[in-house]
Design a protein around this motif. Structure first.
Motif, mmCIF file in Angstrom:
data_model
loop_
_atom_site.group_PDB
_atom_site.id
_atom_site.type_symbol
_atom_site.label_atom_id
_atom_site.label_comp_id
_atom_site.label_asym_id
_atom_site.label_seq_id
_atom_site.Cartn_x
_atom_site.Cartn_y
_atom_site.Cartn_z
ATOM 1 N N UNK A 281 0.832 -1.208 0.000
ATOM 2 C CA UNK A 281 0.000 0.000 0.000
ATOM 3 C C UNK A 281 0.865 1.256 0.000
ATOM 4 N N UNK A 282 2.188 1.070 0.061
ATOM 5 C CA UNK A 282 3.106 2.218 0.056
ATOM 6 C C UNK A 282 4.404 1.836 -0.652
ATOM 7 N N UNK A 283 5.263 2.834 -0.859
ATOM 8 C CA UNK A 283 6.572 2.597 -1.471
ATOM 9 C C UNK A 283 7.513 2.010 -0.416
ATOM 10 N N UNK A 284 8.458 1.196 -0.851
ATOM 11 C CA UNK A 284 9.426 0.604 0.080
ATOM 12 C C UNK A 284 10.839 0.730 -0.476
ATOM 13 N N UNK A 285 11.702 1.402 0.305
ATOM 14 C CA UNK A 285 13.116 1.552 -0.064
ATOM 15 C C UNK A 285 13.865 0.366 0.547
ATOM 16 N N UNK A 286 14.444 -0.467 -0.305
ATOM 17 C CA UNK A 286 15.033 -1.736 0.139
ATOM 18 C C UNK A 286 16.485 -1.551 0.575
ATOM 19 N N UNK A 287 16.761 -1.969 1.805
ATOM 20 C CA UNK A 287 18.099 -1.828 2.372
ATOM 21 C C UNK A 287 19.075 -2.900 1.866
ATOM 22 N N UNK A 288 18.544 -4.108 1.576
ATOM 23 C CA UNK A 288 19.446 -5.223 1.292
ATOM 24 C C UNK A 288 18.805 -6.277 0.395
ATOM 25 N N UNK A 289 19.649 -7.171 -0.100
ATOM 26 C CA UNK A 289 19.191 -8.317 -0.878
ATOM 27 C C UNK A 289 19.849 -9.569 -0.314
ATOM 28 N N UNK A 290 19.134 -10.678 -0.349
ATOM 29 C CA UNK A 290 19.653 -11.947 0.165
ATOM 30 C C UNK A 290 20.164 -12.810 -0.987
ATOM 31 N N UNK A 291 21.153 -13.621 -0.689
ATOM 32 C CA UNK A 291 21.754 -14.506 -1.701
ATOM 33 C C UNK A 291 20.895 -15.767 -1.889
ATOM 34 N N UNK A 292 19.592 -15.549 -1.979
ATOM 35 C CA UNK A 292 18.680 -16.697 -2.085
ATOM 36 C C UNK A 292 17.633 -16.490 -3.171
ATOM 37 N N UNK A 293 17.525 -17.484 -4.054
ATOM 38 C CA UNK A 293 16.445 -17.499 -5.049
ATOM 39 C C UNK A 293 15.468 -18.600 -4.661
ATOM 40 N N UNK A 294 14.279 -18.187 -4.209
ATOM 41 C CA UNK A 294 13.173 -19.114 -3.937
ATOM 42 C C UNK A 294 11.949 -18.478 -4.580
ATOM 43 N N UNK A 295 11.664 -18.881 -5.815
ATOM 44 C CA UNK A 295 10.605 -18.218 -6.586
ATOM 45 C C UNK A 295 9.259 -18.856 -6.270
ATOM 46 N N UNK A 296 8.286 -18.018 -5.894
ATOM 47 C CA UNK A 296 6.953 -18.534 -5.541
ATOM 48 C C UNK A 296 6.186 -19.026 -6.771
ATOM 49 N N UNK A 297 6.588 -18.520 -7.936
ATOM 50 C CA UNK A 297 6.001 -18.977 -9.203
ATOM 51 C C UNK A 297 7.132 -18.927 -10.231
ATOM 52 N N UNK A 298 6.988 -19.631 -11.355
ATOM 53 C CA UNK A 298 8.068 -19.569 -12.355
ATOM 54 C C UNK A 298 8.242 -18.146 -12.882
ATOM 55 N N UNK A 299 9.490 -17.765 -13.199
ATOM 56 C CA UNK A 299 9.714 -16.467 -13.822
ATOM 57 C C UNK A 299 9.260 -16.532 -15.284
ATOM 58 N N UNK B 217 28.842 -17.787 -1.067
ATOM 59 C CA UNK B 217 28.478 -18.582 0.111
ATOM 60 C C UNK B 217 27.018 -19.004 0.067
ATOM 61 N N UNK B 218 26.466 -19.261 1.243
ATOM 62 C CA UNK B 218 25.116 -19.823 1.328
ATOM 63 C C UNK B 218 24.014 -18.795 1.176
ATOM 64 N N UNK B 219 22.768 -19.295 1.348
ATOM 65 C CA UNK B 219 21.591 -18.443 1.123
ATOM 66 C C UNK B 219 21.356 -17.430 2.253
ATOM 67 N N UNK B 220 22.086 -17.555 3.346
ATOM 68 C CA UNK B 220 21.894 -16.596 4.450
ATOM 69 C C UNK B 220 22.695 -15.303 4.245
ATOM 70 N N UNK B 221 23.585 -15.294 3.268
ATOM 71 C CA UNK B 221 24.425 -14.106 2.994
ATOM 72 C C UNK B 221 23.541 -12.958 2.482
ATOM 73 N N UNK B 222 23.765 -11.758 2.996
ATOM 74 C CA UNK B 222 23.045 -10.592 2.471
ATOM 75 C C UNK B 222 24.052 -9.528 2.032
ATOM 76 N N UNK B 223 23.643 -8.706 1.097
ATOM 77 C CA UNK B 223 24.427 -7.545 0.687
ATOM 78 C C UNK B 223 23.572 -6.306 0.930
ATOM 79 N N UNK B 224 24.189 -5.273 1.498
ATOM 80 C CA UNK B 224 23.458 -4.038 1.803
ATOM 81 C C UNK B 224 23.880 -2.920 0.860
#
Length: 220
Positions: free
Chosen positions: A99-117, A133-140
């Protein structure tokens, strides 16, 4: 040159095409119309609007296009902006439930797609960049997310800071972009927008133009 004040900030922008469940992606409209919109309204001093690209809503299959787009910012940097630190990648994606805009601080090293791209890929708990590394890694992002959000709220927009860009294509592209930015001494930011049914097109265009202004003022 030095006496003319701070060097200009060049901002390159991307949005996405349609995808499963979203037949009209507002970010395609925003990015396609941003140049014309800012030409009419005028860009703030010190900002250069670079490329405006609309990406396929796809992960792995669209990587060549993504990297070609990211790389293009570097090849043109000598002519427009002498310092690579003054290049920002600004990515827009839609969150259809927002319902509003969201400025994203980070991204995770994980691809889990809820539907096919849009290329039929549907990874589950896969590292986006295995070498990281693993899926818990994040980049800010190195940009001041809280300040950006406050400045936009002050201009009257419904906006929040977010620590979760999802695990779909938006997060996938943001992760690659943040890594690319770090490697090349530039900056990257991802912003989620609602559907036009929730926040109308004119307001979203104003928001995008205001974001360019805020980014420029904070980076000079």
């Amino acid at each position: 040159m030095g006496s003319e004040g701070p060097a200009a900030v060049t901002i390159h922008v991307t949005g996405f095409k349609k995808f499963h469940g979203v037949s009209e992606n507002p970010t395609e409209t925003i990015v396609s119309n941003l140049k014309e919109y800012t030409e009419k309204k005028g860009l703030p001093k010190g900002v250069i609007l670079g490329s405006c690209s609309v990406l396929e809503t796809a992960g792995q299959g669209a990587l060549p296009q993504l990297y070609q787009t990211l790389q293009s910012a570097l090849t043109g940097k000598d002519s427009e902006s002498s310092c690579s630190g003054r290049i920002i990648w600004l990515h827009f994606g839609v969150n259809s439930g927002a319902s509003r805009f969201a400025v994203e601080r980070q991204a995770a090293n994980e691809a889990t797609f809820r539907c096919p791209d849009e290329m039929g890929w549907k990874p589950q708990k896969v590292p986006i960049i295995p070498a990281d590394g693993g899926i818990s890694r994040v980049r800010e992002t190195s940009l001041p997310v809280e300040e950006i959000t406050k400045a936009l709220a002050k201009k009257g927009f419904e906006v929040m800071t977010s620590d979760d860009a999802g695990r779909f294509v938006c997060n996938y592209v943001y992760y690659h972009s943040l890594r690319f930015a770090e490697q090349n001494g530039i900056k990257s930011l991802f912003v989620h927008v609602p559907l036009f049914l929730t926040i109308d097109e004119e307001t979203q265009m104003k928001f995008a133009a205001s974001l360019l202004e805020v980014l420029t003022s904070l980076c000079q």
